[in-house]
Design an enzyme around this catalytic site. Sequence first.
Site, PDB file in Angstrom:
ATOM      1  N   HIS A 222       0.874  -1.187   0.000  1.00  0.00           N
ATOM      2  CA  HIS A 222       0.000   0.000   0.000  1.00  0.00           C
ATOM      3  C   HIS A 222       0.909   1.234   0.000  1.00  0.00           C
ATOM      4  O   HIS A 222       1.737   1.393  -0.904  1.00  0.00           O
ATOM      5  CB  HIS A 222      -0.915  -0.111   1.224  1.00  0.00           C
ATOM      6  CG  HIS A 222      -2.053   0.875   1.281  1.00  0.00           C
ATOM      7  ND1 HIS A 222      -2.432   1.678   0.243  1.00  0.00           N
ATOM      8  CD2 HIS A 222      -2.924   1.165   2.309  1.00  0.00           C
ATOM      9  CE1 HIS A 222      -3.473   2.423   0.610  1.00  0.00           C
ATOM     10  NE2 HIS A 222      -3.784   2.143   1.864  1.00  0.00           N
ATOM     11  N   MET A 257       8.025  -2.636  -6.957  1.00  0.00           N
ATOM     12  CA  MET A 257       7.293  -1.595  -6.243  1.00  0.00           C
ATOM     13  C   MET A 257       6.884  -0.455  -7.175  1.00  0.00           C
ATOM     14  O   MET A 257       7.659  -0.032  -8.027  1.00  0.00           O
ATOM     15  CB  MET A 257       8.153  -1.061  -5.097  1.00  0.00           C
ATOM     16  CG  MET A 257       8.375  -2.099  -4.028  1.00  0.00           C
ATOM     17  SD  MET A 257       6.797  -2.511  -3.249  1.00  0.00           S
ATOM     18  CE  MET A 257       6.870  -4.267  -3.164  1.00  0.00           C
ATOM     19  N   GLY A 258       5.634   0.012  -6.972  1.00  0.00           N
ATOM     20  CA  GLY A 258       5.125   1.100  -7.806  1.00  0.00           C
ATOM     21  C   GLY A 258       4.452   0.614  -9.071  1.00  0.00           C
ATOM     22  O   GLY A 258       4.068   1.432  -9.921  1.00  0.00           O
ATOM     23  N   PHE A 259       4.294  -0.709  -9.190  1.00  0.00           N
ATOM     24  CA  PHE A 259       3.620  -1.266 -10.372  1.00  0.00           C
ATOM     25  C   PHE A 259       2.445  -2.139  -9.929  1.00  0.00           C
ATOM     26  O   PHE A 259       2.536  -2.846  -8.927  1.00  0.00           O
ATOM     27  CB  PHE A 259       4.589  -2.114 -11.205  1.00  0.00           C
ATOM     28  CG  PHE A 259       5.612  -1.289 -11.931  1.00  0.00           C
ATOM     29  CD1 PHE A 259       5.353  -0.816 -13.217  1.00  0.00           C
ATOM     30  CD2 PHE A 259       6.813  -0.956 -11.311  1.00  0.00           C
ATOM     31  CE1 PHE A 259       6.296  -0.036 -13.878  1.00  0.00           C
ATOM     32  CE2 PHE A 259       7.746  -0.176 -11.964  1.00  0.00           C
ATOM     33  CZ  PHE A 259       7.500   0.287 -13.248  1.00  0.00           C
ATOM     34  N   HIS A 261      -1.989  -2.727  -9.578  1.00  0.00           N
ATOM     35  CA  HIS A 261      -3.026  -2.160  -8.724  1.00  0.00           C
ATOM     36  C   HIS A 261      -4.179  -3.143  -8.626  1.00  0.00           C
ATOM     37  O   HIS A 261      -4.494  -3.822  -9.602  1.00  0.00           O
ATOM     38  CB  HIS A 261      -3.532  -0.825  -9.313  1.00  0.00           C
ATOM     39  CG  HIS A 261      -4.232   0.026  -8.305  1.00  0.00           C
ATOM     40  ND1 HIS A 261      -5.561  -0.130  -8.005  1.00  0.00           N
ATOM     41  CD2 HIS A 261      -3.766   1.011  -7.505  1.00  0.00           C
ATOM     42  CE1 HIS A 261      -5.886   0.733  -7.057  1.00  0.00           C
ATOM     43  NE2 HIS A 261      -4.815   1.433  -6.739  1.00  0.00           N
ATOM     44  N   ARG A 270      -4.229   8.329 -11.882  1.00  0.00           N
ATOM     45  CA  ARG A 270      -3.512   9.461 -11.283  1.00  0.00           C
ATOM     46  C   ARG A 270      -2.094   9.626 -11.845  1.00  0.00           C
ATOM     47  O   ARG A 270      -1.450  10.659 -11.640  1.00  0.00           O
ATOM     48  CB  ARG A 270      -3.428   9.263  -9.765  1.00  0.00           C
ATOM     49  CG  ARG A 270      -4.788   9.098  -9.116  1.00  0.00           C
ATOM     50  CD  ARG A 270      -4.685   8.495  -7.724  1.00  0.00           C
ATOM     51  NE  ARG A 270      -4.204   7.114  -7.761  1.00  0.00           N
ATOM     52  CZ  ARG A 270      -4.040   6.342  -6.680  1.00  0.00           C
ATOM     53  NH1 ARG A 270      -4.340   6.824  -5.493  1.00  0.00           N
ATOM     54  NH2 ARG A 270      -3.587   5.100  -6.798  1.00  0.00           N
ATOM     55  N   ASP A 312       2.438   5.584  -6.854  1.00  0.00           N
ATOM     56  CA  ASP A 312       3.678   5.606  -6.077  1.00  0.00           C
ATOM     57  C   ASP A 312       4.923   5.623  -6.967  1.00  0.00           C
ATOM     58  O   ASP A 312       5.999   6.011  -6.501  1.00  0.00           O
ATOM     59  CB  ASP A 312       3.731   4.392  -5.140  1.00  0.00           C
ATOM     60  CG  ASP A 312       2.670   4.492  -4.064  1.00  0.00           C
ATOM     61  OD1 ASP A 312       2.461   5.594  -3.549  1.00  0.00           O
ATOM     62  OD2 ASP A 312       2.036   3.471  -3.759  1.00  0.00           O
TER      63      ASP A 312
HETATM   64  N1  CMC Z   1       5.489  -6.843  -9.576  1.00  0.00           N
HETATM   65  C1  CMC Z   1       5.528  -8.094 -10.066  1.00  0.00           C
HETATM   66  N2  CMC Z   1       4.421  -8.815 -10.325  1.00  0.00           N
HETATM   67  C2  CMC Z   1       3.237  -8.225 -10.064  1.00  0.00           C
HETATM   68  C3  CMC Z   1       3.147  -6.934  -9.552  1.00  0.00           C
HETATM   69  C4  CMC Z   1       4.322  -6.244  -9.300  1.00  0.00           C
HETATM   70  N3  CMC Z   1       4.306  -5.001  -8.813  1.00  0.00           N
HETATM   71  N4  CMC Z   1       1.858  -6.617  -9.400  1.00  0.00           N
HETATM   72  C5  CMC Z   1       1.153  -7.670  -9.788  1.00  0.00           C
HETATM   73  N5  CMC Z   1       1.998  -8.651 -10.184  1.00  0.00           N
HETATM   74  C6  CMC Z   1       1.631  -9.958 -10.696  1.00  0.00           C
HETATM   75  C7  CMC Z   1       1.450 -10.925  -9.553  1.00  0.00           C
HETATM   76  O1  CMC Z   1       2.651 -11.570  -9.228  1.00  0.00           O
HETATM   77  C8  CMC Z   1       0.411 -11.858 -10.096  1.00  0.00           C
HETATM   78  O2  CMC Z   1       1.035 -12.731 -10.994  1.00  0.00           O
HETATM   79  P1  CMC Z   1       0.590 -14.263 -11.066  1.00  0.00           P
HETATM   80  O3  CMC Z   1      -0.843 -14.236 -11.510  1.00  0.00           O
HETATM   81  O4  CMC Z   1       1.545 -14.846 -12.044  1.00  0.00           O
HETATM   82  O5  CMC Z   1       0.740 -14.791  -9.681  1.00  0.00           O
HETATM   83  C9  CMC Z   1      -0.479 -10.943 -10.925  1.00  0.00           C
HETATM   84  O6  CMC Z   1       0.346  -9.845 -11.304  1.00  0.00           O
HETATM   85  C10 CMC Z   1      -1.671 -10.422 -10.140  1.00  0.00           C
HETATM   86  O7  CMC Z   1      -1.188  -9.786  -9.008  1.00  0.00           O
HETATM   87  P2  CMC Z   1      -1.856  -9.767  -7.611  1.00  0.00           P
HETATM   88  O8  CMC Z   1      -0.815  -9.592  -6.552  1.00  0.00           O
HETATM   89  O9  CMC Z   1      -2.809 -10.920  -7.470  1.00  0.00           O
HETATM   90  O10 CMC Z   1      -2.721  -8.485  -7.722  1.00  0.00           O
HETATM   91  P3  CMC Z   1      -3.352  -7.766  -6.528  1.00  0.00           P
HETATM   92  O11 CMC Z   1      -4.513  -7.052  -7.068  1.00  0.00           O
HETATM   93  O12 CMC Z   1      -3.584  -8.629  -5.377  1.00  0.00           O
HETATM   94  O13 CMC Z   1      -2.164  -6.777  -6.105  1.00  0.00           O
HETATM   95  C11 CMC Z   1      -0.812  -5.010  -5.663  1.00  0.00           C
HETATM   96  C12 CMC Z   1      -2.116  -5.455  -6.297  1.00  0.00           C
HETATM   97  C13 CMC Z   1      -0.791  -3.500  -5.634  1.00  0.00           C
HETATM   98  C14 CMC Z   1      -0.711  -5.527  -4.226  1.00  0.00           C
HETATM   99  C15 CMC Z   1       0.361  -5.545  -6.495  1.00  0.00           C
HETATM  100  O14 CMC Z   1       0.258  -5.073  -7.812  1.00  0.00           O
HETATM  101  C16 CMC Z   1       1.715  -5.197  -5.904  1.00  0.00           C
HETATM  102  O15 CMC Z   1       2.200  -5.878  -5.018  1.00  0.00           O
HETATM  103  N6  CMC Z   1       2.338  -4.077  -6.390  1.00  0.00           N
HETATM  104  C17 CMC Z   1       3.584  -3.609  -5.823  1.00  0.00           C
HETATM  105  C18 CMC Z   1       3.350  -2.765  -4.592  1.00  0.00           C
HETATM  106  C19 CMC Z   1       2.749  -1.426  -4.929  1.00  0.00           C
HETATM  107  O16 CMC Z   1       3.176  -0.743  -5.828  1.00  0.00           O
HETATM  108  N7  CMC Z   1       1.741  -1.019  -4.137  1.00  0.00           N
HETATM  109  C20 CMC Z   1       1.051   0.256  -4.307  1.00  0.00           C
HETATM  110  C21 CMC Z   1      -0.351   0.029  -4.712  1.00  0.00           C
HETATM  111  S1  CMC Z   1      -1.258   1.404  -5.376  1.00  0.00           S
HETATM  112  C22 CMC Z   1      -1.084   2.810  -4.457  1.00  0.00           C
HETATM  113  C23 CMC Z   1      -1.048   2.668  -3.009  1.00  0.00           C
HETATM  114  O17 CMC Z   1      -1.886   2.036  -2.385  1.00  0.00           O
HETATM  115  O18 CMC Z   1      -0.119   3.227  -2.461  1.00  0.00           O
END
Ligand code: CMC
Length: 370
Positions: A222, A257-259, A261, A270, A312
């Site tokens: 987050h 990180m930063g990728f 959603h 945004r 982010d």
């Molecule tokens: N890097 C690598 N792989 C990713 C990423 C990432 N940042 N985001 C998603 N994936 C992959 C994930 O590994 C999964 O792959 P597979 O189906 O092969 O297992 C697929 O994409 C779906 O991902 P998920 O984790 O099930 O998606 P989610 O909706 O649960 O997660 C998230 C969303 C934000 C937690 C995740 O994208 C993530 O961990 N991002 C990095 C942390 C980040 O940037 N957080 C900020 C979020 S937005 C603004 C805020 O709240 O601050």
Amino acid sequence: MSDTEIRKGLDGVVADTTAISKVNPETNSLLYRGYPVQELAERCSFEEVAWLLWHSELPTPDELAGLQETERGNRALSDDVRDLIDKTPKTTHPMDVVRTAVSLVGAQDPVADDASEEASLAKSVRLLAQIPALVAYDQRRRRGEDLVPPRPELGYAENFLHMTFGEVPAPVVVDAFRVSLILYAEHSFNASTFTARVITSTMADLYSAVVGAVGALKGPLHGGANEAVMNDLEEIGSADRAEDWLDEALANKRKIMGFGHRVYKKGDSRVPTMKSALDSLVEHYDRRDLLDLYSALEEAMASRKNILPNLDYPSGPAYHLMGFDTATFTPLFVASRVVGWTAHVMEQAGDNALIRPLSEYNGPDERHLS
Ligand code: CMC
């Protein structure tokens, strides 16, 4: 096993209605009380957006003047809050300092448990004013610098930067900061806001809800992501290393990180606004190298995973260029999102139902002590 459908992480679950903001991933839009966030970022001060989120309408000139007067009058830290910050080790994460200091701000409010809308608004403005002061002071004391008192003639964004750096930076920097605050202010039922609503639903006080929300925001999935983005960019070092770094990180199953959603799958609405603020900062500070690195990682991520940046990603390097310490980035997010949290606290309290979902038991069958 029963055939109950379990939605891990409440993915796709609509938990309640809200009139505060609307996230539409199909049209890639984000509305605050009906207004596109991009328009607000272009035309409004952060104080106007705070009023909008709390009161449903933009302020009249008199209302804005009233908010500014109260916010400016609440900026100074009490000696107790300052002492408390001084007592936390400099190794403590700044988010833990914010969590602890906000708790004391709440504990010192004699009407902390008054849940009337008037009292909730007063507490919200108090937090709006106090959080920048404690975030700024925490960064300064870590650097061995003295506290810089607030300047009541400055607006919120200028004063925040003044209290942090001891001067008001160039208008382009103030503007990029203002834009980031507006973009971070609200985003429907994200994890920290939902945490605030859960706490409010038990009829606990607004400060408890905000302290809990700060805890939820800390994690790198987050709010902690803006800090983590900068750490990753520093680890990579330069644009020519981005592809190799990413391939290794993905091979090690690291989340970049930063990728990505949970809601936006075609890009975060945004990002373009924040990216353009970042572009202005890059030009102002003459840091093309950082932008090249930013673009190289973004392109590599798109080609490998087809996953796009979230807010982010541009805000991390933007805060870095402004001069904030990396560990202070998520507290900046707190300073902004406290507006959204408190708007949700008031909405939840105004039409409350205890938030208490069910779970599917998957432990041992009933058994007895022998
Ligand atoms: N890097 C690598 N792989 C990713 C990423 C990432 N940042 N985001 C998603 N994936 C992959 C994930 O590994 C999964 O792959 P597979 O189906 O092969 O297992 C697929 O994409 C779906 O991902 P998920 O984790 O099930 O998606 P989610 O909706 O649960 O997660 C998230 C969303 C934000 C937690 C995740 O994208 C993530 O961990 N991002 C990095 C942390 C980040 O940037 N957080 C900020 C979020 S937005 C603004 C805020 O709240 O601050």
